[in-house]
Design a protein around this motif. Structure first.
Motif, PDB file in Angstrom:
ATOM      1  N   ASP A   1      -7.723  16.832  -5.620  1.00 38.58           N
ATOM      2  CA  ASP A   1      -8.618  17.022  -4.472  1.00 38.58           C
ATOM      3  C   ASP A   1      -7.990  16.489  -3.184  1.00 38.58           C
ATOM      4  OD1 ASP A   1     -10.925  18.344  -3.672  1.00 38.58           O
ATOM      5  OD2 ASP A   1     -12.166  16.555  -3.726  1.00 38.58           O
ATOM      6  N   PHE A   2      -8.760  16.497  -2.118  1.00 39.70           N
ATOM      7  CA  PHE A   2      -8.241  16.266  -0.767  1.00 39.70           C
ATOM      8  C   PHE A   2      -7.870  14.802  -0.525  1.00 39.70           C
ATOM      9  CE2 PHE A   2     -11.717  19.488  -0.517  1.00 39.70           C
ATOM     10  CZ  PHE A   2     -10.897  20.596  -0.441  1.00 39.70           C
ATOM     11  N   LEU A   3      -6.963  14.611   0.429  1.00 44.99           N
ATOM     12  CA  LEU A   3      -6.626  13.277   0.909  1.00 44.99           C
ATOM     13  C   LEU A   3      -7.136  13.095   2.329  1.00 44.99           C
ATOM     14  CD1 LEU A   3      -2.943  12.703  -0.333  1.00 44.99           C
ATOM     15  CD2 LEU A   3      -5.071  11.788  -1.288  1.00 44.99           C
ATOM     16  N   ARG A   4      -7.676  11.901   2.574  1.00 43.65           N
ATOM     17  CA  ARG A   4      -8.111  11.504   3.914  1.00 43.65           C
ATOM     18  C   ARG A   4      -7.437  10.167   4.203  1.00 43.65           C
ATOM     19  NH1 ARG A   4     -14.532  11.476   3.952  1.00 43.65           N
ATOM     20  NH2 ARG A   4     -14.161  11.357   6.201  1.00 43.65           N
ATOM     21  N   LEU A   5      -6.186  10.223   4.653  1.00 42.21           N
ATOM     22  CA  LEU A   5      -5.426   8.984   4.788  1.00 42.21           C
ATOM     23  C   LEU A   5      -6.030   8.041   5.813  1.00 42.21           C
ATOM     24  CD1 LEU A   5      -1.635   9.869   4.448  1.00 42.21           C
ATOM     25  CD2 LEU A   5      -3.267   9.107   2.719  1.00 42.21           C
ATOM     26  N   ASN A   6      -6.859   8.555   6.709  1.00 42.04           N
ATOM     27  CA  ASN A   6      -7.487   7.667   7.695  1.00 42.04           C
ATOM     28  C   ASN A   6      -8.508   6.732   7.049  1.00 42.04           C
ATOM     29  OD1 ASN A   6     -10.457   8.830   8.240  1.00 42.04           O
ATOM     30  ND2 ASN A   6      -9.076  10.581   8.061  1.00 42.04           N
ATOM     31  N   LYS A   7      -8.800   6.938   5.760  1.00 43.98           N
ATOM     32  CA  LYS A   7      -9.770   6.102   5.054  1.00 43.98           C
ATOM     33  C   LYS A   7      -9.114   5.011   4.194  1.00 43.98           C
ATOM     34  CE  LYS A   7     -13.436   8.154   6.575  1.00 43.98           C
ATOM     35  NZ  LYS A   7     -14.376   7.421   7.463  1.00 43.98           N
ATOM     36  N   TYR A   8      -7.776   4.925   4.203  1.00 44.25           N
ATOM     37  CA  TYR A   8      -7.091   3.905   3.411  1.00 44.25           C
ATOM     38  C   TYR A   8      -6.816   2.672   4.275  1.00 44.25           C
ATOM     39  CZ  TYR A   8      -6.442   7.454  -0.178  1.00 44.25           C
ATOM     40  OH  TYR A   8      -6.664   8.415  -1.135  1.00 44.25           O
ATOM     41  N   ALA A   9      -6.766   1.512   3.618  1.00 46.19           N
ATOM     42  CA  ALA A   9      -6.690   0.256   4.355  1.00 46.19           C
ATOM     43  C   ALA A   9      -5.267  -0.172   4.689  1.00 46.19           C
ATOM     44  CB  ALA A   9      -7.381  -0.851   3.554  1.00 46.19           C
ATOM     45  N   THR A  10      -4.294   0.195   3.854  1.00 47.86           N
ATOM     46  CA  THR A  10      -2.934  -0.296   4.043  1.00 47.86           C
ATOM     47  C   THR A  10      -1.915   0.828   3.926  1.00 47.86           C
ATOM     48  OG1 THR A  10      -2.545  -0.736   1.679  1.00 47.86           O
ATOM     49  CG2 THR A  10      -3.606  -2.485   2.970  1.00 47.86           C
ATOM     50  N   GLU A  11      -0.715   0.555   4.447  1.00 53.14           N
ATOM     51  CA  GLU A  11       0.372   1.520   4.299  1.00 53.14           C
ATOM     52  C   GLU A  11       0.714   1.726   2.829  1.00 53.14           C
ATOM     53  OE1 GLU A  11       3.830   0.718   6.576  1.00 53.14           O
ATOM     54  OE2 GLU A  11       2.822   0.967   8.525  1.00 53.14           O
ATOM     55  N   ALA A  12       0.639   0.673   2.030  1.00 51.63           N
ATOM     56  CA  ALA A  12       0.948   0.777   0.604  1.00 51.63           C
ATOM     57  C   ALA A  12       0.007   1.764  -0.079  1.00 51.63           C
ATOM     58  CB  ALA A  12       0.847  -0.601  -0.060  1.00 51.63           C
TER      59      ALA A  12
ATOM     60  N   ALA B   1      -1.110   7.165  -2.459  1.00 50.36           N
ATOM     61  CA  ALA B   1      -1.949   8.367  -2.505  1.00 50.36           C
ATOM     62  C   ALA B   1      -1.106   9.631  -2.422  1.00 50.36           C
ATOM     63  CB  ALA B   1      -2.970   8.333  -1.376  1.00 50.36           C
ATOM     64  N   VAL B   2      -0.129   9.647  -1.527  1.00 48.50           N
ATOM     65  CA  VAL B   2       0.731  10.829  -1.379  1.00 48.50           C
ATOM     66  C   VAL B   2       1.703  10.934  -2.554  1.00 48.50           C
ATOM     67  CG1 VAL B   2       2.496  11.917   0.053  1.00 48.50           C
ATOM     68  CG2 VAL B   2       0.508  10.863   1.128  1.00 48.50           C
TER      69      VAL B   2
ATOM     70  N   LEU C   1       7.163   3.613  -9.733  1.00 43.54           N
ATOM     71  CA  LEU C   1       6.506   2.394 -10.202  1.00 43.54           C
ATOM     72  C   LEU C   1       5.284   2.161  -9.320  1.00 43.54           C
ATOM     73  CD1 LEU C   1       9.625   0.029 -10.599  1.00 43.54           C
ATOM     74  CD2 LEU C   1       8.680   1.653 -12.266  1.00 43.54           C
ATOM     75  N   PHE C   2       4.110   2.120  -9.913  1.00 41.11           N
ATOM     76  CA  PHE C   2       2.873   1.932  -9.163  1.00 41.11           C
ATOM     77  C   PHE C   2       2.237   0.589  -9.527  1.00 41.11           C
ATOM     78  CE2 PHE C   2       3.437   6.521  -9.328  1.00 41.11           C
ATOM     79  CZ  PHE C   2       3.102   6.925  -8.052  1.00 41.11           C
ATOM     80  N   ASN C   3       1.469   0.065  -8.606  1.00 47.42           N
ATOM     81  CA  ASN C   3       0.701  -1.162  -8.848  1.00 47.42           C
ATOM     82  C   ASN C   3      -0.728  -0.932  -8.382  1.00 47.42           C
ATOM     83  OD1 ASN C   3      -0.369  -3.736  -9.104  1.00 47.42           O
ATOM     84  ND2 ASN C   3       0.722  -4.570  -7.332  1.00 47.42           N
TER      85      ASN C   3
ATOM     86  N   THR D   1      17.676  -1.487 -16.616  1.00 48.34           N
ATOM     87  CA  THR D   1      16.284  -1.756 -16.259  1.00 48.34           C
ATOM     88  C   THR D   1      16.047  -1.541 -14.770  1.00 48.34           C
ATOM     89  OG1 THR D   1      16.015  -3.358 -18.055  1.00 48.34           O
ATOM     90  CG2 THR D   1      14.454  -3.498 -16.238  1.00 48.34           C
ATOM     91  N   LEU D   2      14.946  -0.884 -14.454  1.00 44.97           N
ATOM     92  CA  LEU D   2      14.478  -0.765 -13.068  1.00 44.97           C
ATOM     93  C   LEU D   2      13.327  -1.739 -12.895  1.00 44.97           C
ATOM     94  CD1 LEU D   2      14.290   0.600 -10.269  1.00 44.97           C
ATOM     95  CD2 LEU D   2      12.844   2.354 -11.318  1.00 44.97           C
ATOM     96  N   SER D   3      13.424  -2.607 -11.916  1.00 42.22           N
ATOM     97  CA  SER D   3      12.396  -3.617 -11.700  1.00 42.22           C
ATOM     98  C   SER D   3      12.198  -3.817 -10.202  1.00 42.22           C
ATOM     99  CB  SER D   3      12.805  -4.946 -12.350  1.00 42.22           C
ATOM    100  OG  SER D   3      11.790  -5.920 -12.217  1.00 42.22           O
ATOM    101  N   ALA D   4      10.950  -3.980  -9.802  1.00 43.14           N
ATOM    102  CA  ALA D   4      10.665  -4.171  -8.381  1.00 43.14           C
ATOM    103  C   ALA D   4       9.354  -4.928  -8.218  1.00 43.14           C
ATOM    104  CB  ALA D   4      10.588  -2.836  -7.658  1.00 43.14           C
ATOM    105  N   THR D   5       9.252  -5.674  -7.150  1.00 39.39           N
ATOM    106  CA  THR D   5       7.989  -6.320  -6.783  1.00 39.39           C
ATOM    107  C   THR D   5       7.222  -5.347  -5.896  1.00 39.39           C
ATOM    108  OG1 THR D   5       8.971  -8.516  -6.908  1.00 39.39           O
ATOM    109  CG2 THR D   5       6.922  -8.291  -5.659  1.00 39.39           C
ATOM    110  N   ILE D   6       6.063  -4.958  -6.373  1.00 44.03           N
ATOM    111  CA  ILE D   6       5.268  -3.920  -5.699  1.00 44.03           C
ATOM    112  C   ILE D   6       4.047  -4.563  -5.066  1.00 44.03           C
ATOM    113  CG2 ILE D   6       4.148  -1.686  -5.965  1.00 44.03           C
ATOM    114  CD1 ILE D   6       7.046  -1.627  -6.834  1.00 44.03           C
ATOM    115  N   PRO D   7       3.775  -4.278  -3.791  1.00 43.34           N
ATOM    116  CA  PRO D   7       2.574  -4.855  -3.171  1.00 43.34           C
ATOM    117  C   PRO D   7       1.299  -4.307  -3.799  1.00 43.34           C
ATOM    118  CG  PRO D   7       3.560  -3.199  -1.748  1.00 43.34           C
ATOM    119  CD  PRO D   7       4.519  -3.412  -2.881  1.00 43.34           C
TER     120      PRO D   7
END
Length: 475
Positions: A331-342, A347-348, A417-419, A457-463
């Motif tokens: 369904d649709f995205l409304r990026l103006n409704k998200y709180a952070t760049e992360a 979402a995209v 990798l998602f958090n 191994t792929l490892s990262a600290t994700i916000p």
């Protein structure tokens, strides 16, 4: 007393098990017998998810403000501004279509009996305006809805629209319930196949090659988990036959079909066979992180919507998707409704890693500085390639469903990798779990930066609510 204690404990255990079942087990739709139906060859071959803009947010906000659907409209000047904006800011990145939605009146004003106007705007004029700017027009409509007068002749037959309406002669699921909102075509009635074919010919002749068809669950069994019984429900056979007719005509006229609000019974047997794209999550509504990840997180249901948030929906139905298979629609995205760049990056990214469409609902007046998230060329390359990724686990409450991966047509690997958590976290995966070996060159697709070589191994600290999307290339 002992008996009372026993029954109290038994009840508590039953409630606990029921709760665990709801939250942990994958509750797929039940099986229903389906009659033998036609095979429609090649409807998924070479088809990729669309990138487009939708009028949804405008309509949704108007409705939330109390504007009646009958009073809702867009002027010709507003359409001109929308088309010019999309053509200028979004089309260079692959967003080549605008699409209507519900809310605004959909009317038939010529002898064909099919929809000709969206509010005050003639669809033929809207299609021409889009074409002049190098854009396509997508239309929200359903080939099972009747818009025109009942005495309208169905081309190529001796039947009229009125012959397609339920007349009490066919079995329905809820015979004492009246249909809410829509006048439906009963696909088992004579003339139904020709009516559906005429629908697609009508839009083909207008220059429309994308139809978004809604409320399919209401047609099949008249049930809506939120509103209860909403119609007669024309049954599994009528639904399957209708979808077969739709697939045949859509293929004939080169029109992409987007199926919305389906129950997906029999593991999406009908929808995956006959639709190009299928909605796998509840409506966007107010959008934001709730729509992407938290709405009823970890739960699944046996009818529409099977999942309430995008992440769960993509995980839950990931097993039916892939190259040259049905496309999953979040369904649709409304990026103006998200709180952070992360959150916006997640979402995209999720849509593109799952092989789904990116359908922008932000308006020119609300999109702000979010265009850059929609126009990340390195991520949009996945859509152009026809990429469809998979989660490492397709279980809703397994953290490994936050690791997605897949292969580009040139052999490059994409790993996400998602958090979904509310705190920063380290996310790791052994590449061998993804079928990846050797030493590879790694590039971060949001940072637009090469990050050296990687193996093992792929490892990262994700916000919190964030992601890291990388492309791995053989050195």
């Amino acid at each position: 007393m002992k008996q009372m204690i026993f029954w109290t404990m038994a009840l508590a255990m039953t409630m606990l098990c029921s709760s665990c079942k709801d939250e942990v087990e994958m509750r797929y739709p039940p099986k229903y017998e389906l009659p033998e139906l036609p095979v429609v060859e090649g409807i998924h071959d070479g088809v990729k998810a669309p990138l487009y803009w939708s009028v949804y947010e405008y309509c949704y906000e108007q409705s939330a403000a109390g504007v009646a659907n009958s009073d809702m409209d867009l002027t010709e000047q507003q359409w001109d501004e929308i088309i010019s904006w999309v053509a200028t800011d979004l089309k260079p990145y692959g967003y080549d279509m605008i699409c209507t939605d519900g809310f605004i009146p959909m009317t038939a004003k010529d002898e064909s009996g099919y929809m000709t106007h969206y509010g005050s705007m003639a669809l033929k004029d809207l299609a021409a305006k889009c074409k002049a700017k190098g854009l396509r027009l997508g239309v929200y409509d359903n080939p099972l809805w009747i818009h025109g007068p009942r005495n309208t002749k169905i081309e190529g037959t001796d039947y009229i629209f009125g012959n397609l309406i339920y007349n009490g002669s066919s079995a329905v699921q809820n015979p004492t319930t009246q249909d809410l909102w829509f006048t439906w075509v009963v696909s088992t009635q004579p003339g139904a196949q020709e009516y559906i074919d005429g629908f697609f010919k009508h839009y083909h002749d207008l220059g429309v090659d994308f139809i978004r068809m809604d409320f399919l669950s209401w047609y099949e069994d008249g049930k809506d988990r939120g509103q209860g019984l909403v119609g007669r429900g024309y049954g599994r056979e009528a639904y399957g036959r209708a979808m077969a007719y739709i697939a045949q005509s859509a293929k004939k006229y080169g029109i992409f079909t987007s199926l919305v609000m389906p129950h997906m019974y029999n593991d999406a047997e009908v929808e995956a066979r006959y639709g190009n794209m299928v909605r796998i999550v509840a409506d966007t509504g107010d959008g934001g992180w709730n729509h992407t990840s938290t709405h009823d997180k970890g739960r699944s249901y046996t009818n529409w919507p099977n999942c309430k948030n995008q992440f769960d929906g993509f995980v839950y139905w990931s097993h039916i998707a892939g190259r040259n298979k049905v496309i999953l629609d979040g369904d649709f995205l409304r990026l103006n409704k998200y709180a952070t760049e992360a959150e916006k990056q997640t979402a995209v990214s999720l849509q593109l890693l799952a092989g789904g469409p990116v359908s922008i609902a932000d308006q020119k007046s609300t999109i702000g500085n979010n265009t850059s998230f929609y126009t990340n060329s390195e991520l949009l390359a996945l859509n152009k390639d026809g990429f469809v990724g998979k989660p490492l686990s397709d279980q809703l409450n397994d953290k490994q469903n936050e690791i997605w991966y897949g292969t580009m047509s040139n052999g490059d690997y994409i790993v996400g990798l998602f958090n979904r958590g509310d705190q920063s976290a380290t996310v790791s995966v052994n590449l061998s779990q993804l079928g990846i070996s050797g030493t590879l060159k790694m590039r971060d697709l949001w940072k637009h930066a090469d990050e050296g070589n990687i193996s093992g191994t792929l490892s990262a600290t994700i916000p919190a609510h964030g992601c890291k999307i990388v492309r791995l290339t053989n050195k």
